[in-house]
Scaffold this active site. Structure first.
Site, PDB file in Angstrom:
ATOM      1  N   ASP A 215      69.380  36.255 -33.198  1.00 22.57           N
ATOM      2  CA  ASP A 215      69.368  37.159 -33.333  1.00 22.57           C
ATOM      3  C   ASP A 215      68.793  37.510 -34.357  1.00 22.57           C
ATOM      4  O   ASP A 215      69.467  37.639 -35.700  1.00 22.57           O
ATOM      5  CB  ASP A 215      70.308  37.765 -32.266  1.00 22.57           C
ATOM      6  N   GLU A 277      65.603  32.850 -34.731  1.00 19.75           N
ATOM      7  CA  GLU A 277      64.548  34.038 -33.597  1.00 19.75           C
ATOM      8  C   GLU A 277      64.036  34.579 -35.477  1.00 19.75           C
ATOM      9  O   GLU A 277      64.659  35.872 -35.060  1.00 19.75           O
ATOM     10  CB  GLU A 277      64.982  34.968 -32.528  1.00 19.75           C
TER      11      GLU A 277
HETATM   12  C1  GLC Z   1      66.189  40.133 -30.633  1.00 17.86           C
HETATM   13  C2  GLC Z   1      66.422  39.553 -28.409  1.00 17.86           C
HETATM   14  C3  GLC Z   1      66.202  41.287 -28.018  1.00 17.86           C
HETATM   15  C4  GLC Z   1      66.787  42.376 -28.754  1.00 17.86           C
HETATM   16  C5  GLC Z   1      66.460  42.161 -29.747  1.00 17.86           C
HETATM   17  C6  GLC Z   1      68.033  43.228 -30.959  1.00 17.86           C
HETATM   18  O1  GLC Z   1      65.162  40.013 -30.408  1.00 17.86           O
HETATM   19  O2  GLC Z   1      65.972  38.956 -28.053  1.00 17.86           O
HETATM   20  O3  GLC Z   1      66.775  41.003 -26.627  1.00 17.86           O
HETATM   21  O4  GLC Z   1      66.546  43.655 -28.258  1.00 17.86           O
HETATM   22  O5  GLC Z   1      66.724  41.084 -30.543  1.00 17.86           O
HETATM   23  O6  GLC Z   1      69.218  42.492 -31.027  1.00 17.86           O
END
Ligand code: GLC
Length: 552
Positions: A215, A277
């Site tokens: 994440d 991500e």
């Molecule tokens: C990422 C996740 C999202 C979350 C953010 C903070 O973007 O996909 O859902 O709110 O991180 O952890």
């Protein structure tokens, strides 16, 4: 010391391994299947429905967080990285789920949230109890404020969810949270943080998981001086190609962390993977996360955000393939996830609508039929591209965004923190329908559902689509089967047409054509039609917003 090296120095032979070809299905545990009727999805619910995923024909699942959490951000605020929240079950349920998935030939990827913990994490609680400057505070980013009495935040950074990125504690210091107040950012310059996360990785690797979705992978290291940055934050614009690099995103220091993690993963058997991500553009910059000694894959959000036109799709596909080829990594493709408007609705908005973070009752509504038509064409195009693809639960049903959620039902922190100017992401997170005539459309044994399901869910339910020729579910199954049979994930892709209205390419023995133009076009010649995203017209031609797969 900057240990970063250029792509040329690290580009290797193309990677091999299960993950280079995999179709990975995202499970959002809150909304997949509820075993106990409390309206919240759970791990036993997932285990009971794994047969659906095997039948669909995906290779792996990625589960959004199920760890103990106050749920300030739907579980992306983790209070304990080594356990399961009672909302979702127990640790033993995770073990059962992993074992049952493996028995069905499905790999399991879990979500790792290293940029921030929950404010309920024992480390943050200890930091609050300790004094400014203490080792407990140095696990996070605590600073003195500015102005008289330090009453102003240390800098001008904004939270991605709206409002200031700093919150003051009673002794006058401030802590950084790029997301919600309940998500304090960790200090990755502190070796203790690094050691702790290596141990968390081991904990899950030892339980047999196949990888981690990381994440906010572009956020862990902040520019040392925490320099002011006047721009507002937005979850979809972490770092844009045409702007200076923000001091909180995509700093070179993050790569050292992933090299260390990669070494750990490589010491385990069975090709365990890391998926970034990282909202980073351009594609060349994102490719740095998947150099041979770093992560295995990165989500291709530039692809997700590309407009539904032939030139835009051609540009993003070629750019994506070139960028990942330069480092020997597989390209990934994704159209929907738990943070964006579902593509069956997004593509029903006027082309070029700026990245919608959420749609509400008062907003322009998507054209549902057009959206689904384009979504099916987009999916059939995506699943023919070489590389690895990500699906989001419910898209195999053609599920749209819930765009008429009552405001009082909204739970995404974005809604409150933006002062109700951003609708937030709840519309793509609504529990999914399995049976048209069951309570909560088969999500669970009762009518309870943590977000209300719209009545239209009945028509999208799995049992209305299974075995029905032409249904979205059967289209996905056919595409996944043909993709495997014809080795489409391996490519290479050869363009046949890249005009303003039609895209066509060869991949192995398949010709793939998408018609974006206003007039119908002929099916590629000399061919057996293997799949089509919608019926051909009465003259046997490919109508607008349709993709076909043809055996050459
Ligand atoms: C990422 C996740 C999202 C979350 C953010 C903070 O973007 O996909 O859902 O709110 O991180 O952890």
């Amino acid at each position: 010391m900057n240990t970063d090296v250029t792509q040329q120095e690290t580009a290797g032979a193309p990677a091999t391994g299960w993950w280079t070809e995999a179709v990975i299905y995202q499970i959002y545990p809150r909304s997949f299947a509820d075993s106990d009727g409390d309206g919240m999805g759970d791990l036993p619910g997932i285990t009971a429905r794994l047969g659906h995923l095997a039948e669909l024909g995906v290779d792996a699942v990625w589960l959004s967080p199920f760890y103990p959490s106050p749920q300030a951000d739907a579980g992306y605020d983790v209070a304990d990285y080594r356990d399961v929240d009672p909302l979702f079950g127990r640790l033993a349920d995770a073990d059962t789920m992993i074992a049952e998935a493996k028995a069905r030939g499905l790999r399991v990827i879990v979500d790792l949230v290293p940029n921030h913990t929950s404010s309920a994490h024992r480390w943050f609680q200890a930091a609050l109890a300790a004094a400014p400057g203490s080792p407990e505070r140095q696990r996070y980013v605590f600073r003195a404020g500015q102005g008289a009495d330090g009453a102003e935040p240390p800098n001008d950074w904004q939270s991605v969810f709206g409002g200031p990125a700093w919150t003051r504690v009673p002794d006058g210091q401030w802590y950084l949270h790029l997301f919600d107040t309940g998500q304090p950012d960790l200090n990755w310059d502190n070796p203790e943080v690094r050691t702790e996360f290596l141990d968390v990785l081991r904990f899950w690797l030892d339980r047999g998981i196949d990888g981690f979705r990381v994440d906010v992978a572009h956020g862990l290291i902040k520019q040392a001086d925490l320099a002011n940055w006047r721009e507002p934050q937005e979850i979809l614009s972490g770092n844009e190609a045409d702007k200076p690099r923000p001091p909180m995103w995509d700093q070179d220091g993050v790569h050292e962390i992933y090299r260390e993690w990669r070494q750990l993963l490589d010491s385990y058997d069975g090709e365990r993977i890391l998926v970034a991500e990282a909202w980073v553009e351009p594609a060349e910059r994102l490719a740095r996360y998947v150099r041979p000694d770093e992560m295995h894959q990165a989500f291709n959000f530039e692809y997700l955000l590309a407009a539904w036109t032939a030139p835009a799709q051609y540009a993003v596909i070629t750019r994506s393939l070139e960028a990942t080829d330069s480092v020997g990594a597989p390209t990934t493709w994704v159209l929907s996830n738990h943070d964006v408007v579902r593509h069956a609705s997004r593509l029903g908005l006027p082309i070029g609508t700026p990245k919608p973070n959420g749609i509400g009752v008062g907003d322009p509504q998507p054209d549902a039929a057009l959206g689904l038509r384009r979504a099916r064409a987009a999916t059939l195009l995506m699943l023919a591209l070489p590389g690895s693809a990500y699906l989001y639960q419910g898209e195999e049903l053609g599920l749209p965004e819930h765009t008429t959620l009552p405001d009082e039902a909204r739970q995404d922190p974005t809604w409150a923190r933006s002062g109700h100017t951003e609708r937030g992401r709840d519309g793509c997170r609504v529990p999914i329908p399995w049976e048209a005539d069951a309570p909560s459309y088969g999500f669970g044994p009762t009518d309870a559902s943590w977000l209300p399901q719209p009545p239209s869910w009945a028509e999208y339910a799995l049992d209305r689509q299974r075995g029905v020729p032409g249904s979205t579910y059967e289209l996905y199954r056919t595409a996944l089967r043909l993709r495997r049979e014809h080795g489409l994930a391996r490519g290479p892709l050869k363009w046949l047409s890249s005009g303003d209205e039609v895209l066509a390419f060869r991949n192995g023995e398949l010709t793939v054509l998408t018609n974006f133009g206003p007039a119908s076009v002929p099916v590629p010649a000399g061919a057996e039609l293997l799949a089509t995203s919608a019926p051909l017209d009465k003259d046997g031609r490919v109508p607008t917003d349709v993709t076909v797969w043809v055996r050459a």
